[in-house]
Design an enzyme around this catalytic site. Structure first.
Site: not given
Ligand SMILES: Cc1ncc(COP(=O)(O)O)c(C=O)c1O
Length: 412
Positions: A126, A198, A223-224, A371
């Site tokens: 990402f 991550d 939030y997911k 997706r």
């Molecule tokens: C793998 C991954 N890392 C980080 C993030 C997002 O980071 P942040 O919450 O700081 O916007 C996402 C968001 O979709 C993600 O898919």
């Protein structure tokens, strides 16, 4: 056995031990929501919990709530509620800031713990992981190197012997490939590298065992799959063995050993609290607490079993009309999403838009990935069946070719 009729799906829903969880979520009529991997659905208890926080804790009790409502300790108490979802001890997780900020903190802390200066990341990660690595590496005088973690190159890249930190996504945001956390962590450690995972696409989606895997650090968003709401605070994991030495760069007063001494020099707190920086969004924390209380009731093995059964079903239906998948067919390599690619160039975005118009909400990730996320707490097997049927119809009838479906919105 993968169901082959809608009636079989109805029967599976009737026997589903997780079925009652659906009632705990607000799900609009006529919508099949396959985007809980981007923004989870709203728990029914959240509006009341947030209203109570605002009206009582803030409105009535005012500043006293820092003590009386446990505001000061929220990063730790919420961290302890996230911990069982990621296989961590309750004192190894804090909630706060965003995933990007927490990546920065853990990356710099890990680089400062090593006498090496290479961050090994993944080619297709990402973008925020790649961008934050650039920033953190520049600050710490390190360099970024990238590898395909699903190919043969990872072992060789680690064997070079100069990698300080390996940063990987546990589940790939595009393909949904699930990585072998224990195996990769072990390999990295054998070559003297620390590992940051991550977990944005794995927490609440697949079983995660940070302690059992020997992971050093991890970050994840809430939030997911955790349903804490748009822009909800993230979490950060630091293995207990690193607490006394980890030195993170955003040394703010919430990470101080004795913040209310108001002394003028920084002294980090003893535990994982040293990863905190400043005041946290307590209204958003209230929403997170409501959703974590729903998760506390969920059996994660049942969640995983249903996730695999649902993704099996969707993959099976899509394959029947020749839509190809970049999500692995092997269960042990699959997260909780399905990523499809339609061979005709440029078809992915308008197909997703045509589905959304029918009430089947997925999303699109450039260059060509459709997706679909599967959230066992609030999706039924019939939803999966109906969504797949809609997909087949949209593709077979060419419905997606209507011009309006190709107009790109800002967020895809
Ligand atoms: C793998 C991954 N890392 C980080 C993030 C997002 O980071 P942040 O919450 O700081 O916007 C996402 C968001 O979709 C993600 O898919």
């Amino acid at each position: 056995m993968i169901p082959t009729t809608r009636e079989e799906c109805v029967a599976l829903d009737e026997a589903d031990p997780l079925a009652a969880f659906r009632e705990e979520f607000v799900l609009p009529e006529g919508v099949i929501y396959l985007d809980g991997n981007s923004l989870g659905a709203l728990p029914r208890s959240t509006p009341g919990r947030v209203a109570d926080m605002i009206e009582r804790e803030w409105g009535r009790d005012l500043i006293r709530s820092w003590n009386d409502a446990g505001w000061w300790d929220k990063p730790r108490t919420l961290g302890a509620k996230v911990a069982p979802l990621v296989g961590a001890g309750p004192d190894e997780v804090v909630v706060g800031d965003g995933a990007s900020a927490n990546l920065f903190k853990t990356l710099v802390a890990a680089l400062r713990m090593s006498d090496r200066s290479v961050v090994l990341g993944e080619e297709g990660n990402f973008p925020t992981d790649l961008y934050v690595t650039e920033g953190a590496a520049a600050l710490a005088g390190a360099t970024q190197r990238r590898v395909d973690p699903d190919g043969p190159g990872l072992a060789g890249a680690l064997a070079a012997g100069d990698v300080a930190v390996l940063l990987l996504s546990h589940v790939d945001y595009r393909s949904g490939i699930l990585r072998d956390m224990p195996g990769i962590t072990r390999l990295a450690h054998e070559h003297g590298a620390l590992v940051i995972w991550d977990l944005c696409h794995s927490v609440g989606a697949v079983p995660v065992d940070l302690s059992g895997s020997g992971a050093d650090f991890a970050v994840g968003c809430t939030y997911k799959y955790l349903n804490a709401g748009p822009g909800a605070p993230a979490f950060l994991y630091a293995a207990r063995r690193h607490h006394s030495v980890a030195d993170q760069p955003l040394s703010g007063w919430h990470g101080h050993a004795r913040p209310f001494d108001f002394s003028t020099g920084y002294e980090p707190a003893q535990g994982v609290s040293r990863f905190l920086s400043g005041s946290q969004p307590l209204v958003a924390d209230a929403a997170l607490e409501a959703s974590l209380d729903v998760w506390a009731e969920a059996d994660l093995d049942l969640v995983r079993a249903k996730s695999l059964a649902m993704t099996d079903l969707f993959l099976d239906r899509a394959a029947r009309v020749g839509i190809s998948s970049i999500t692995p067919s092997e269960h042990e390599r699959r997260g909780s999403q399905v990523a499809l690619v339609q061979p005709e160039e440029g078809a992915g975005y308008p197909i997703v838009q045509a589905l959304i118009e029918r009430g089947v909400i997925g999303d699109f990730r450039a260059p060509d990935v459709m997706r679909f996320g599967f959230t066992p707490l609030y999706l039924r097997y019939v939803d999966v069946w109906d969504a797949a049927t809609a997909l087949v119809e949209v593709v077979e009838t060419g419905e997606w070719r209507q011009e309006r479906f190709s107009r790109r919105a800002q967020v895809t």
